[in-house]
Write an enzyme that holds these catalytic residues in place. Structure first.
Site, PDB file in Angstrom:
ATOM      1  CE  LYS A 201      -3.539   2.440   2.577  1.00 22.01           C
ATOM      2  NZ  LYS A 201      -4.557   2.346   3.635  1.00 22.01           N
ATOM      3  CE  LYS A 224      -3.648   8.136   6.691  1.00 20.06           C
ATOM      4  NZ  LYS A 224      -4.826   7.238   6.595  1.00 20.06           N
ATOM      5  CE  LYS A 255      -6.091   1.881  -0.403  1.00 16.41           C
ATOM      6  NZ  LYS A 255      -6.442   1.945   0.973  1.00 16.41           N
ATOM      7  CB  SER A 281     -11.542   7.282  -3.304  1.00 17.29           C
ATOM      8  OG  SER A 281     -10.328   7.740  -2.726  1.00 17.29           O
TER       9      SER A 281
END
Ligand code: PBG
Length: 331
Positions: A201, A224, A255, A281
């Site tokens: 990710k 992050k 992802k 998204s």
């Protein structure tokens, strides 16, 4: 071995629809789709997500209805994400451990409505529950601490499993969490609860609308990057996947999706493990914006991107376009 023109004309096999169908190498079916859904408090609530046209947050009753819709469309699994009310968010994200939280109520409602006609995949990470929007516990310097976070994630996963979750999907990127969660599931008798690890990710700019949907975007300070991966890295993704398989992941995820198709391909070639791609998204929003601007046909854009994931080697795709794609595939 390919001959030379004119003995070989690759356009021959493309000349008619029947021939194109006969030579098609990759297929996409509704069974390849996982539908992510956002849960919110209330009854009879459908709350549109501004940055995701066509996507809404649903109250628990609406989530159960969406699950039935998915069953009807042949979609085998739905993924749940909660929009936790502001007054239930805290520094330590304790609401994640509440057996009566939004997530657990949604899991139970789906299982009551659909039983084993559909799989429920649940996100393990603290960001929908923390007042700072990070996926874990933070120290005084704001650093997301690993091992203490893992201990909480284990309890969160068990909480979800007890509510009836079928697939635990840790999206937090802490080290060692797959092993800890797998052991706790085994000890708790949840032998058949799967783990789909968000193994690779990336710290991506494509998550913006999601953070809007779960209400963590406005809370998040900084980024992050100390736990999610650097978009520059590919070899490291293989190490992440290898570790998660060793720790007990049943399947892994890459992802975001389209910008990381090379990673999907490499994971598929390097490991005999099902690899799923998350068309996130921001990717959904990009397609919707293109369609709204008249820059492309929505349905064609959606189907081409989903097929691309399958061609790259993905076992399936998490996509907000799942119901649209399933409808198109079902004719
Ligand atoms: C949080 C989580 C995120 C997504 C799924 N789980 C966002 C993030 O890491 O900030 C993103 C999904 C999407 O953008 O559609 N742990």
């Amino acid at each position: 071995m390919t001959g030379t023109y004119p003995a070989t004309r690759l356009r021959r096999s493309r000349a008619t629809a029947w021939s194109r169908a006969m030579h098609r190498e990759t297929v996409l079916t509704p069974a390849d789709l996982i539908w992510p859904l956002f849960v919110t408090e209330g009854q009879g609530v459908e709350d549109p997500v501004g940055s995701l046209p066509g996507v809404s947050r649903w109250s628990v009753d609406g989530i159960a209805a969406r699950a039935k819709e998915a069953v009807g469309l042949g979609i085998p699994c739905i993924a749940l994400f909660p929009n936790t009310p502001a007054d239930k968010r805290s520094d330590d994200g304790a609401e994640a451990l509440n057996p009566d939280n939004l997530m657990c109520r949604a899991i139970k409602a789906i299982k009551d409505a659909c039983g084993n006609d559909i799989g429920v995949l649940t996100d393990v990470a603290l960001d929908p529950y923390t007042s700072h929007g990070q996926d874990g516990l933070i120290d005084d310097a704001g650093y997301v601490v690993n091992d203490d976070t893992v201990a909480v994630l284990v309890d969160q996963a068990i909480n979800q499993a007890q509510a009836g979750a079928d697939i635990i999907a840790p999206s937090d990127m802490m080290d060692g969490r797959i092993k800890a969660i797998r052991m706790a599931l085994e000890m708790g008798g949840h032998h058949n609860v799967q783990i789909m690890s968000y193994a690779a990710k990336y710290a991506s700019a494509f998550y913006g609308p999601f953070r809007d949907a779960v209400g963590s975007g406005g809370l998040l300070k900084g980024d992050k990057k100390t736990y999610q991966m650097d978009p520059a890295n590919g070899d490291e993704a293989l190490r992440e996947v290898e570790l998660d398989i060793a720790e007990g992941a049943d399947s892994v995820m890459v992802k975001p999706g389209l910008p990381y198709l090379d990673i999907v391909r490499r994971v598929h070639e390097a490991f005999a493990v099902p690899v799923f791609a998350y068309q996130v998204s921001g990717e959904y929003a990009m397609i919707e914006a293109a369609a709204a601007a008249g820059a492309g046909d929505r349905e064609a854009l959606v189907m081409e991107t989903l097929l691309g994931f399958r061609r790259a080697g993905a076992a399936g795709v998490l996509t907000y376009h799942a119901p649209l794609a399933a409808r198109l595939l079902n004719g």
